[in-house]
Design a protein around this motif. Structure first.
Motif, mmCIF file in Angstrom:
data_model
loop_
_atom_site.group_PDB
_atom_site.id
_atom_site.type_symbol
_atom_site.label_atom_id
_atom_site.label_comp_id
_atom_site.label_asym_id
_atom_site.label_seq_id
_atom_site.Cartn_x
_atom_site.Cartn_y
_atom_site.Cartn_z
ATOM 1 N N ILE A 402 0.843 -1.287 0.072
ATOM 2 C CA ILE A 402 0.124 0.101 -0.053
ATOM 3 C C ILE A 402 0.838 1.452 0.056
ATOM 4 N N GLY A 403 1.962 1.211 0.738
ATOM 5 C CA GLY A 403 3.031 2.479 0.767
ATOM 6 C C GLY A 403 3.643 2.695 -0.807
ATOM 7 N N VAL A 404 3.872 1.710 -1.249
ATOM 8 C CA VAL A 404 4.334 1.770 -2.635
ATOM 9 C C VAL A 404 3.553 2.452 -3.597
ATOM 10 N N VAL A 405 2.264 1.722 -3.557
ATOM 11 C CA VAL A 405 1.318 2.567 -4.515
ATOM 12 C C VAL A 405 0.966 3.743 -4.114
ATOM 13 N N ALA A 406 0.864 4.256 -2.652
ATOM 14 C CA ALA A 406 0.771 5.646 -2.398
ATOM 15 C C ALA A 406 1.926 6.494 -2.564
ATOM 16 N N SER A 407 2.815 6.073 -2.981
ATOM 17 C CA SER A 407 4.163 6.834 -3.228
ATOM 18 C C SER A 407 3.852 7.198 -4.670
ATOM 19 N N GLY A 408 2.983 6.733 -5.435
ATOM 20 C CA GLY A 408 3.076 7.093 -6.809
ATOM 21 C C GLY A 408 3.949 6.389 -7.680
ATOM 22 N N ARG A 409 4.590 5.491 -7.320
ATOM 23 C CA ARG A 409 5.567 4.394 -8.165
ATOM 24 C C ARG A 409 4.663 3.511 -8.838
ATOM 25 N N SER A 410 4.909 3.347 -10.182
ATOM 26 C CA SER A 410 4.076 2.490 -10.950
ATOM 27 C C SER A 410 4.316 0.937 -10.517
ATOM 28 N N THR A 411 3.307 0.238 -10.456
ATOM 29 C CA THR A 411 3.087 -1.083 -9.874
ATOM 30 C C THR A 411 2.303 -1.916 -10.428
ATOM 31 N N TRP A 412 2.764 -3.133 -10.432
ATOM 32 C CA TRP A 412 1.842 -4.317 -11.016
ATOM 33 C C TRP A 412 1.544 -5.429 -9.996
ATOM 34 N N LEU A 413 0.112 -5.827 -9.999
ATOM 35 C CA LEU A 413 -0.033 -6.802 -8.893
ATOM 36 C C LEU A 413 -0.511 -7.908 -9.603
ATOM 37 N N VAL A 414 0.034 -9.140 -9.636
ATOM 38 C CA VAL A 414 -0.760 -10.397 -10.192
ATOM 39 C C VAL A 414 -1.238 -11.281 -8.804
ATOM 40 N N VAL A 415 -2.439 -11.497 -9.101
ATOM 41 C CA VAL A 415 -3.316 -12.014 -8.005
ATOM 42 C C VAL A 415 -3.628 -13.447 -8.405
ATOM 43 N N HIS A 416 -3.361 -14.361 -7.484
ATOM 44 C CA HIS A 416 -3.887 -15.861 -7.822
ATOM 45 C C HIS A 416 -4.882 -16.024 -6.717
ATOM 46 N N PRO A 417 -6.460 -15.672 -7.241
ATOM 47 C CA PRO A 417 -7.607 -15.545 -6.231
ATOM 48 C C PRO A 417 -7.614 -16.298 -4.963
ATOM 49 N N ASP A 418 -7.130 -17.627 -5.267
ATOM 50 C CA ASP A 418 -7.469 -18.440 -4.144
ATOM 51 C C ASP A 418 -6.567 -18.036 -2.679
#
Length: 460
Positions: A402-418
């Motif tokens: 959450i801190g990285v996203v809030a800093s404005g840095r471009s971020t990818w998140l890959v989620v395995h739903p389970d």
């Protein structure tokens, strides 16, 4: 006539006894396994195999040592990592397809080999950089060389017992679950040894079980912490889906028919072996799987014997019923193969996920299962745990993410739903709020006993 079940029976004129049948089955098994060997993305356990082979060698070293050698010879691509398990998978079909003591036994082994060659479950493990396919090979080899009552001569019997024990020991170095066969081995072999030797053999088997518990007992508390995340229905349906409901039904028919036929179990060594190593060991695998929350996938080593039981059940019928049952068993495995290929080899599509993220290669990448993502993004493929190419998204790293996203840095998140199902609701809600409206790409893979989809979220 030669009555040794691992040597040619002399029934060369019978279709099942011809060497061309063995060659055809091996070619079929090899074609189905090698054609798409490097096609599927690595899944997380394969990434663990690659990393751990160069980091440390666990107490069951066979696969990790083999992987290290394979990488040194062929590289660390998907094809190279899966090459040795694939060869063992083909070899298992070959060992099953060897002629039997007579035409009837040969027919049963060859039909079992055909079903195994077509089995999507066996293809999956033959195409995985894990070592359950070699485990199945060693168990089948041990079963075929255990000296039956037809094998005469003390020297030959001792040699065959030595080879069987050696093969079983190698199976144990592939995975601790090989120890689940010990009760079945004891049951099957009890009548094959002299009365004086039974006490010694019982002691040997018990010593082997004690050794396995001492050597691998540390794994029990690791898996016990996940107790309650599975159910008996989950394991049974997973096992049934992979093996084939019809195959299991015909195998069960063979077990019941054999047990209800007076004297059949005592007289028929093949039936005793199939029931002991297939049905009994399969029940043990499923029971321990539920107790320790280990998926039904690990029962792959019982599959060849269940295939033999299914072949026994189908071939025990007559006329059109036999033809229908044999055809239906083959068709069921063919349908399973179609589903296997339609569901991307029953693997998450990590390679495609990384290709999606290539549009912004400098972004920070988080993933609920970061090791396969690191493999495809990787500058150092043999260092996948704690890799700089992908960071883990876990409950303990949620605030960091959450801190990285809030800093404005471009971020990818890959989620395995389970992977989010076990999170406390409050933490899951924090993440879900952040992900809302950020879905960039979905890679669905809904088919199979597990949820295998991937979802890719982009931030900033």
């Amino acid at each position: 006539m030669n009555t040794d079940p691992i040597e040619p029976s002399g029934q060369g004129g019978a279709p099942w006894g011809r060497s061309s049948g063995l060659v055809a089955l091996v070619v079929l098994a090899a074609a189905l396994r090698f054609a798409t060997l490097g096609h599927w993305s690595l899944w997380i356990d394969e990434a663990f195999t690659l990393h751990d082979a160069h980091d440390y060698v666990p107490s069951y070293p066979f696969g990790y040592v083999m992987t290290r050698w394979a990488v040194a010879l062929f590289g660390d691509g998907e094809f190279a990592l899966r090459l040795l398990p694939c060869l063992f998978g083909v070899a298992t079909v070959a060992v099953m397809a060897l002629p039997g003591a007579n035409a009837r036994e040969a027919a049963r082994w060859r039909l079992g080999a055909l079903l195994l060659s077509l089995s999507p479950w066996h293809v999956f493990w033959s195409q995985s950089a894990r070592y359950y396919a070699p485990l199945a090979f060693f168990v089948v080899m041990a079963a075929r060389v255990i000296p039956t009552s037809h094998v005469t001569g003390r020297g030959r019997r001792l040699g065959r017992w030595g080879l069987a024990i050696f093969a079983g020991g190698l199976g144990l170095t592939c995975h601790p679950s090989a120890a689940f066969f010990l009760p079945g081995v004891l049951l099957y072999s009890w009548s094959l040894i002299g009365r004086r030797a039974r006490v010694a053999w019982l002691g040997f088997v018990l010593a082997g079980g004690a050794f396995a518990l001492l050597r691998y007992g540390y794994l029990v508390p690791i898996h016990l912490k996940y107790k309650g995340q599975g159910s008996p229905v989950q394991f049974l349906t997973s096992f049934g889906f992979l093996a084939g409901p019809l195959m299991l039904s015909v195998a069960a028919y063979a077990v019941v028919r054999t047990l209800l036929t007076r004297g059949a179990l005592a007289q028929e060594e093949g039936a005793r072996m199939e029931i002991a190593l297939g049905a009994l060991s399969g029940v043990i695998f499923l029971a321990v799987s539920f107790w320790l929350f280990v998926t039904g996938y690990h029962a792959i080593a019982t599959l060849p014997f269940l295939m033999l039981l299914a072949a026994r059940g189908a071939l025990s019928t007559r006329g059109w019923v036999r033809h229908v049952l044999v055809g239906a068993l083959i068709l069921e495995q063919l349908v399973g193969l179609g589903l296997y290929h339609h569901s991307y080899g029953m693997r998450p599509r990590y390679r495609e996920a990384v290709q999606v993220m290539a549009e912004n290669p400098d972004a920070v990448v988080y993933a609920t299962r970061e090791e396969p993502v690191a493999y495809y993004r990787g500058t150092g493929r043999r260092v996948l745990r704690d890799s700089p190419d992908a960071r883990p998204l876990e409950r303990t790293t949620l605030d960091e993410f959450i801190g990285v996203v809030a800093s404005g840095r471009s971020t990818w998140l890959v989620v395995h739903p389970d992977d989010l199902k076990g999170w406390p609701q409050s933490e899951a809600d924090r993440l879900l709020v952040l992900m809302r409206g950020r879905l960039r790409y979905s890679l669905p893979n809904q088919l199979g006993p597990k949820e295998l989809s991937l979802r890719i979220y982009g931030f900033n």
